[in-house]
Design a protein around this motif. Structure first.
Motif, PDB file in Angstrom:
ATOM      1  N   ILE A   1      52.263  11.840  49.847  1.00 23.83           N
ATOM      2  CA  ILE A   1      51.836  11.382  48.501  1.00 23.83           C
ATOM      3  C   ILE A   1      52.187  12.330  47.858  1.00 23.83           C
ATOM      4  CG2 ILE A   1      49.459  12.283  49.344  1.00 23.83           C
ATOM      5  CD1 ILE A   1      48.795   9.713  47.040  1.00 23.83           C
ATOM      6  N   HIS A   2      52.500  12.628  46.703  1.00 26.73           N
ATOM      7  CA  HIS A   2      53.082  13.433  45.954  1.00 26.73           C
ATOM      8  C   HIS A   2      51.534  12.575  44.723  1.00 26.73           C
ATOM      9  CE1 HIS A   2      55.078  15.092  42.292  1.00 26.73           C
ATOM     10  NE2 HIS A   2      55.563  15.645  42.861  1.00 26.73           N
ATOM     11  N   LEU A   3      51.196  14.150  43.527  1.00 25.12           N
ATOM     12  CA  LEU A   3      50.633  13.752  43.257  1.00 25.12           C
ATOM     13  C   LEU A   3      50.570  14.905  41.967  1.00 25.12           C
ATOM     14  CD1 LEU A   3      47.268  15.630  44.919  1.00 25.12           C
ATOM     15  CD2 LEU A   3      48.006  13.403  45.480  1.00 25.12           C
ATOM     16  N   GLY A   4      51.071  14.541  40.832  1.00 25.95           N
ATOM     17  CA  GLY A   4      51.326  14.738  39.306  1.00 25.95           C
ATOM     18  C   GLY A   4      50.850  15.885  38.939  1.00 25.95           C
ATOM     19  N   GLY A   5      50.607  17.100  37.745  1.00 23.14           N
ATOM     20  CA  GLY A   5      50.301  17.674  37.342  1.00 23.14           C
ATOM     21  C   GLY A   5      49.615  17.278  36.314  1.00 23.14           C
TER      22      GLY A   5
ATOM     23  N   LEU B   1      41.989   9.285  34.519  1.00 21.96           N
ATOM     24  CA  LEU B   1      42.323   8.030  34.912  1.00 21.96           C
ATOM     25  C   LEU B   1      43.464   8.248  33.947  1.00 21.96           C
ATOM     26  CD1 LEU B   1      42.276   4.791  34.274  1.00 21.96           C
ATOM     27  CD2 LEU B   1      41.060   4.506  32.024  1.00 21.96           C
ATOM     28  N   GLY B   2      43.317   9.366  32.589  1.00 24.43           N
ATOM     29  CA  GLY B   2      44.600   9.205  32.941  1.00 24.43           C
ATOM     30  C   GLY B   2      46.294  10.468  33.513  1.00 24.43           C
ATOM     31  N   TRP B   3      45.304  11.470  34.360  1.00 25.05           N
ATOM     32  CA  TRP B   3      45.576  12.333  35.223  1.00 25.05           C
ATOM     33  C   TRP B   3      47.162  10.887  36.224  1.00 25.05           C
ATOM     34  CZ3 TRP B   3      43.672  13.056  39.992  1.00 25.05           C
ATOM     35  CH2 TRP B   3      44.437  13.984  41.194  1.00 25.05           C
ATOM     36  N   LEU B   4      45.193  10.313  36.300  1.00 25.77           N
ATOM     37  CA  LEU B   4      46.079   8.928  37.243  1.00 25.77           C
ATOM     38  C   LEU B   4      46.553   7.787  36.955  1.00 25.77           C
ATOM     39  CD1 LEU B   4      43.092   9.237  39.599  1.00 25.77           C
ATOM     40  CD2 LEU B   4      45.643  10.707  40.196  1.00 25.77           C
TER      41      LEU B   4
ATOM     42  N   ALA C   1      37.762   8.782  39.235  1.00 27.63           N
ATOM     43  CA  ALA C   1      38.674   8.043  38.885  1.00 27.63           C
ATOM     44  C   ALA C   1      39.794   7.629  39.968  1.00 27.63           C
ATOM     45  CB  ALA C   1      39.771   8.606  37.670  1.00 27.63           C
ATOM     46  N   VAL C   2      39.666   8.570  40.824  1.00 19.91           N
ATOM     47  CA  VAL C   2      40.779   7.872  42.108  1.00 19.91           C
ATOM     48  C   VAL C   2      40.120   6.258  42.561  1.00 19.91           C
ATOM     49  CG1 VAL C   2      40.659   8.728  44.470  1.00 19.91           C
ATOM     50  CG2 VAL C   2      40.910  10.631  42.956  1.00 19.91           C
TER      51      VAL C   2
END
Ligand code: MTE
Ligand code: LUZ
Ligand code: MOS
Length: 751
Positions: free
Chosen positions: A160-164, A649-652, A714-715
């Motif tokens: 899985i790729h998770l953004g900054g 929530l914004g991050w995800l 938020a996950v």
């Protein structure tokens, strides 16, 4: 009494727009403004730098480069962050020079006029490029336990790729420097760590820490982005003031702020999970590949906290967790609310989702089966025993109050009937460790001064950034003293009042500072009671202070009179306080110990709707049950939970940090970088504090830190989006990247 209080006054000031931030503070007449010249190369040798057009531009006073720094040209304690790049630039956006001008606009204009040539060097922008080049920042960090070769009936793996994430604090990076007549340099900075700014400004000027005073009246948000990276701004303002002898202010434009400063670490994660028929996890291997940027900054600490949160709420008997820290030619990734733990949580929850899908077990049931329990299933991989787990009760109550089971059933029916809009509902538990994992940082000091009119000043080394620290401190002080909180004024952070403070970070400030303030107040209380006992010829045990009075038997003496009496008896009305967190220890090499004093628990159930034609998603309802121990100020805690959740929530979902292949930040303003707005708030947002919870540890009034943990809740939204996608494409749902942008959702939907 009508003294100014912390939050009650701030709230009114925020709402009316009267709150002063650093840019609002009037500077002495004739003060100068500073702007920065930034690199346009990701990695290059500078061959020439013609600054004469900059110097000749209207309003310019002078231009500063590395050569003008009298002391150390470094703005980090590790020493790998130059204030001004020297021969080599290491990322696009790195600072090369500063312009001092008579106006902000003149400085910003002139900064664009430099003529610079450079020879590009081989660069690594992405994690993949850094991996190919084996461009490691440090050796991999690992946590291991048990036997990874045990046989497991089932095994699945995934990536899985998770953004900054950009901090996007409302008040950008800013500092003003004011040379004082006595030779001191006074810095007013928007920083979470005034003591570090003081040290590094002194080292930069080649003077002592006593020659520099750093003050921070308040921050318009920090979120970790000003834990280390406010220092460079303060150093440049300090240098400008030192060289010109004039007050100087550096306020970054939003663009410069976004390209110059670091963000949340983005990662590529790989997991392999082994489990039995009932979904009990036996083995978990995780590799985190982390983009750290050009320098170390806090990356080792962030990755450490990530590894220490890969267990989340689960007893995982055999594990092998590794973090690979990749050096890239991008801004230096830094602290961001949660500090690696949010990324870790998304990875372990993805692995568990995968297990639940594989076995066709409801994912709530699967999670609950793996929760930490009694010995030996209470041992974390890093050798700490979980003694305060309350997730069973939180889960039961939240599933009930959110009607999870009924709604899940209804959603399955709805999805079967509705081809274009799919719904998803998901539950996510959170366990978050409280304390700095660098044990020595877990200390705080305080200074409490009683004035002879009975008003009280509390000074501490923490910074108020909207998290309500000062209001909590006033509440703690009032309770500890037995007088009303109206008596207190909490002073702005100032390195000359309380020295050597740790950064305001890791959600520990009310714990550490609250106890330090309490410690000072206990001393003052004892002194006042001794004075009263002598005066009234009563035993000290019969005297107390409550409701703004000294009470001794039937005697009630107003606090002001008591203070006056102590002053006349020549008793000191000023005391310092100090606190260090007991019991914690951590071996950073072996990655073993008891790094946290306690855990904070919480859980969320989120429901989303996904448009399978456009990939757009919307959060419909969120239910949160959050442990805060005994809440110090419930309104503040609720605000932290709602705000932290929305930031997660914004991050995800909507916030994408994107660099071009050549290392230019493409998302460098609010037009390309989308933080949540008020219209993104879930229409139904039920936030409950677990009022029955306490703290098993001896924290101040049994409270718990709350600044960061709610972001992790938020996950649940990301998991809910995957549940919705699974109604169309179960396999694609597993590999949905973060953020779950429409593009990412469409990608996951396509077979
Ligand atoms: N809340 C607001 N409004 N603004 C902020 O900048 N920072 C968060 C959190 N809540 C922040 C915030 C982060 S990253 C941390 S570590 C904690 O507050 C720090 O404050 P505390 O130790 O007092 O909880
Ligand atoms: N900062 C830090 C932090 O230096 N160490 C930590 O452990 C930490 N944890 C959370 C947030 N900031
Ligand atoms: Mo918070 S990331 O500890 O500043």
């Amino acid at each position: 009494m009508n003294s100014i209080r912390s939050r009650s006054d701030s709230v009114r000031d925020f709402v009316t727009g009267r709150a002063q931030f650093i840019d609002d503070i009037p500077l002495p007449a004739g003060a100068f403004h500073v702007a920065l010249g930034l690199s346009e190369w990701a990695h290059a040798t500078i061959t020439s730098m013609d600054l004469s057009p900059v110097r000749q531009a209207p309003g310019v006073v002078c231009v500063l480069t590395a050569e003008d720094v009298p002391g150390n040209n470094r703005c980090s304690q590790l020493g790998d962050d130059p204030i001004f790049a020297e021969q080599i630039v290491e990322y696009n956006g790195q600072c090369l020079f500063a312009v001092i001008a008579r106006s902000h606009a003149a400085a910003e204009h002139a900064a664009q006029l430099a003529v610079i040539t450079a020879t590009p060097l081989l660069s690594a922008i992405s994690i993949d490029e850094a991996t190919l080049q084996q461009n490691r920042l440090v050796d991999p960090l690992t946590v291991q336990r048990g036997d990874m070769s045990v046989h497991t009936k089932h095994q699945v793996q995934g990536s899985i790729h998770l953004g900054g994430q950009e901090h996007f604090y409302m008040e950008g990076q800013i500092a003003a420097a004011l040379p004082e007549a006595n030779g001191e340099m006074r810095i007013v900075a928007s920083t979470q760590h005034p003591a570090e700014v003081q040290l590094l400004v002194a080292a930069m000027l080649g003077c002592d820490a006593t020659d520099v005073i750093v003050q921070c009246p308040r921050l318009g948000g920090g979120f970790g982005g000003k834990e280390t990276q406010a220092t460079q701004i303060a150093c440049i303002a300090g240098l400008a003031a030192s060289i010109t002898g004039n007050a100087c202010k550096l306020r970054l434009s939003r663009h410069d702020d976004m390209v110059l400063t670091g963000k949340r670490h983005d990662m590529r994660a790989h997991y392999v999970v082994g489990f039995d028929r009932d979904g009990l996890v036996s083995t978990l291997r995780v590799d985190l590949h982390v983009r750290c940027g050009f320098s170390a900054d806090l990356s080792v600490a962030v990755c450490t906290r990530a590894l220490l949160h890969l267990d989340n709420a689960y007893y995982l008997p055999n594990i092998s967790f590794t973090a690979h820290l990749w050096r890239t030619n991008t801004s230096s990734a830094t602290a961001f609310r949660g500090f690696g733990a949010p990324q870790a949580l998304l990875v372990v929850e993805s692995a568990l989702l995968h297990v639940a899908r594989e076995l066709q077990i409801d994912s709530v049931e699967l999670r609950a089966r793996n929760f930490y329990r009694s010995a030996p299933a209470d041992q974390t991989p890093y050798g700490m025993t979980v003694t305060d787990n309350i997730l069973q009760r939180i889960t039961t109550e939240l599933l009930h109050s959110s009607a999870y089971t009924e709604r899940r059933r209804a959603i399955a029916l709805m999805n079967a009937a509705q081809p274009a809009i799919k719904r998803g509902i998901a539950f996510c538990p959170v366990k978050f460790g409280i304390s700095f994992t660098q044990t020595h940082l877990n200390q705080a000091g305080a200074l409490v001064n009683i004035y002879t009119d009975g008003s009280i000043q509390v000074a501490h080394g923490g910074t108020e950034m909207g998290q309500g620290l000062n209001e909590k401190i006033a509440a703690i002080a009032a309770r500890a003293f037995g007088v009303s909180s109206q008596r207190f004024r909490v002073a702005a952070a100032d390195t000359s009042r309380v020295p050597n403070a740790s950064p305001t970070a890791a959600s520990v400030s009310s714990d550490l500072i609250g106890r330090a303030v309490e410690n000072a107040i206990v001393k003052l209380r004892e002194r006042l009671i001794r004075v009263a006992a002598l005066h009234h010829e009563m035993p000290e045990e019969l005297c107390t202070i409550e409701d703004d009075c000294l009470v001794a038997g039937n005697l009630h003496v107003p606090f002001d009179q008591l203070v006056r009496r102590a002053y006349e008896a020549r008793v000191s009305l000023s005391a310092t306080g100090y606190y260090t967190t007991p019991e914690i220890h951590f071996d950073n090499k072996a990655m073993q110990g008891q790094p946290f004093y306690y855990f904070v628990y919480g859980a969320a159930v989120s429901e989303v709707a996904v448009d399978v034609l456009t990939g757009e998603s919307r959060v419909l309802r969120v239910d949160i049950l959050q442990d805060v121990g005994h809440s110090l100020v419930p309104d503040i805690d609720r605000g932290q939970i709602e705000g932290g959740f929305m930031q997660g929530l914004g991050w995800l979902t909507t916030e994408s940090v994107v660099w071009s292949e050549t290392g230019r930040l493409l998302t460098d303003g609010p037009d390309t970088y989308k933080i949540p707005t008020s219209s993104d708030m879930p229409p139904t947002f039920n936030v409950q504090l677990a009022g029955w919870s306490t703290n098993k540890r001896d924290t101040v009034f049994l409270s718990k830190g709350i600044g960061e943990p709610p972001l992790l809740l938020a996950v649940s939204v990301h998991l809910a989006i995957r549940e919705a996608i699974a109604a169309v494409n179960p396999a694609g749902a597993l590999s949905l990247s973060a953020p779950a942008s429409p593009e990412a959702v469409l990608h996951a939907l396509s077979p």
